[in-house]
Enzyme design. Structure first.
Site, short mmCIF file in Angstrom:
data_model
loop_
_atom_site.label_atom_id
_atom_site.label_comp_id
_atom_site.label_asym_id
_atom_site.label_seq_id
_atom_site.Cartn_x
_atom_site.Cartn_y
_atom_site.Cartn_z
N TYR A 197 0.86 -1.11 0.06
CA TYR A 197 -0.01 -0.02 0.06
C TYR A 197 0.93 1.24 -0.04
CZ TYR A 197 1.00 0.73 5.19
OH TYR A 197 1.65 0.79 6.16
N CYS A 198 0.36 2.46 -0.67
CA CYS A 198 0.84 3.58 -0.54
C CYS A 198 0.00 4.89 -0.22
CB CYS A 198 1.80 3.90 -1.65
SG CYS A 198 0.97 3.79 -3.27
N THR A 199 0.21 5.77 -0.56
CA THR A 199 -0.50 7.20 -0.38
C THR A 199 -2.20 6.98 -1.29
OG1 THR A 199 1.19 8.53 0.18
CG2 THR A 199 -0.89 9.60 0.16
#
Length: 343
Positions: A197-199
């Protein structure tokens, strides 16, 4: 006609802070081959400037990456304009979770070699062949699976203030460092599910494709990133496995997802998760500072920077002349000015 805003940044920031019209902070990205990024960039600038859009956009032959602020009354006009661009038709728009309308103060569109700096040099790599996209409910189910490894694909200063429970939080400064770390991590665990996951999803888009390119099979990515996850858990009333604040790359420097404060002020060690930039123009170190320390140090990272601010402007310019600040982000052990570092 000039396709750049040449007005002084401080003037534009004051104008932004005084603005009363409501704005919506939006982010989006798309991997797509753009034949002439410079021509596309100029056309885009003219279209967005006419709608008073502010923000930062990167354009490259591999696609577009945008974080922008749109006047609320013009959001549908903006959406129609964006969707009129064939490869951006019906693109997902990530709407900010916590928004004060003060995220950007100017429109900046830059042509880059890549929309995400990855350090990769492999002509056989296809960024469109990604892993499996999962929504919030599917993410939670995978997170409960003991065969799943959750990896935060952001930099250390992002995960320091907020992250998913039980996630691996690499101590890295750059995305290129992260790619190599994750590849090494999974080499002995190829039977595991890799859940990234990331922003907003753009880093995982490339990371998942790279991991598939390296021969890994069970690759998953959070569709829309933390921003879309937060929206879905609120809308659908499902369990929120993210704790703390989501770091964002605009004037806000963060949007709160939960009330948990998991970080410390880098100067006094008290609970705090507010990122700031040192007020000294010759420093601008990114670090975490509580309100008490902001008052004590005049919004600076150290007594040295605080002292420099008391000098005449010409003397300050002389001190910072020829100094390359580089990427002044907080790193464990990097700055001697930082007293309290995370373990």
């Amino acid at each position: 006609m000039a396709l750049y805003n040449r007005v002084n940044g401080r003037v534009l920031k004051e104008k932004m802070r005084a603005e009363t019209q409501k704005r919506v902070t939006i982010s989006f990205y798309k991997y797509h081959h753009i034949t002439d990024p410079a021509v596309f960039r100029d056309q885009l600038y003219l279209g967005l400037e006419a709608m008073e859009v502010l923000g930062r956009i990167y354009v490259a032959t591999e696609g577009i990456n945008a974080q922008i602020s749109v006047p609320e009354e013009k959001t549908e006009t903006f959406r129609a304009y964006l969707y009129s661009i064939s490869f951006l038709n019906n693109i997902r728009l990530n709407i900010a979770v916590q928004d004060d309308g003060k995220s950007f103060f100017k429109l900046k569109i830059l042509v880059r070699k890549k929309i995400v700096a990855d350090g990769l040099d492999d002509s056989t790599f296809d960024a469109s062949k990604t892993g499996v996209h999962v929504n919030a409910k599917e993410f939670n189910a995978l997170a409960e699976d003991p065969n799943t490894i959750i990896v935060d694909m952001r930099n250390h200063y992002e995960s320091e203030v907020g992250h998913f429970k039980n996630a691996i939080l690499p101590d890295v400064d750059t995305f290129r460092e992260e790619l190599q770390l994750v590849e090494d991590l999974m080499r002995e665990q190829k039977d595991k599910n890799l859940l990234m996951y990331c922003t907003g999803g753009i880093r995982c888009e490339k990371a998942s494709a790279w991991m598939k390119h390296q021969g890994f099979k069970n690759i998953f990515q959070l569709n829309g990133g933390i921003i879309e996850y937060a929206r879905q858990v609120k809308q659908e009333g499902i369990e929120n496995k993210f704790i703390g604040k989501n770091f964002v790359f605009d004037e806000r420097l963060g949007e709160r997802i939960t009330d948990d404060i998991i970080a410390l002020c880098h100067q006094c060690g008290q609970p705090c998760d507010d990122h700031v930039n040192c007020k000294n123009d010759g420093c601008h170190l990114l670090f975490i500072q509580c309100k008490a320390c902001a008052e004590k140090y005049n919004q600076c990272c150290s007594e040295e920077c605080q002292h420099i601010l008391t000098l005449p402007e010409e003397a300050q310019k002389e001190i910072r002349k020829g100094v390359n600040k580089g990427r002044q982000v907080f790193k464990k052990g990097r700055s001697e000015n930082i007293l309290h570092k995370p373990e």
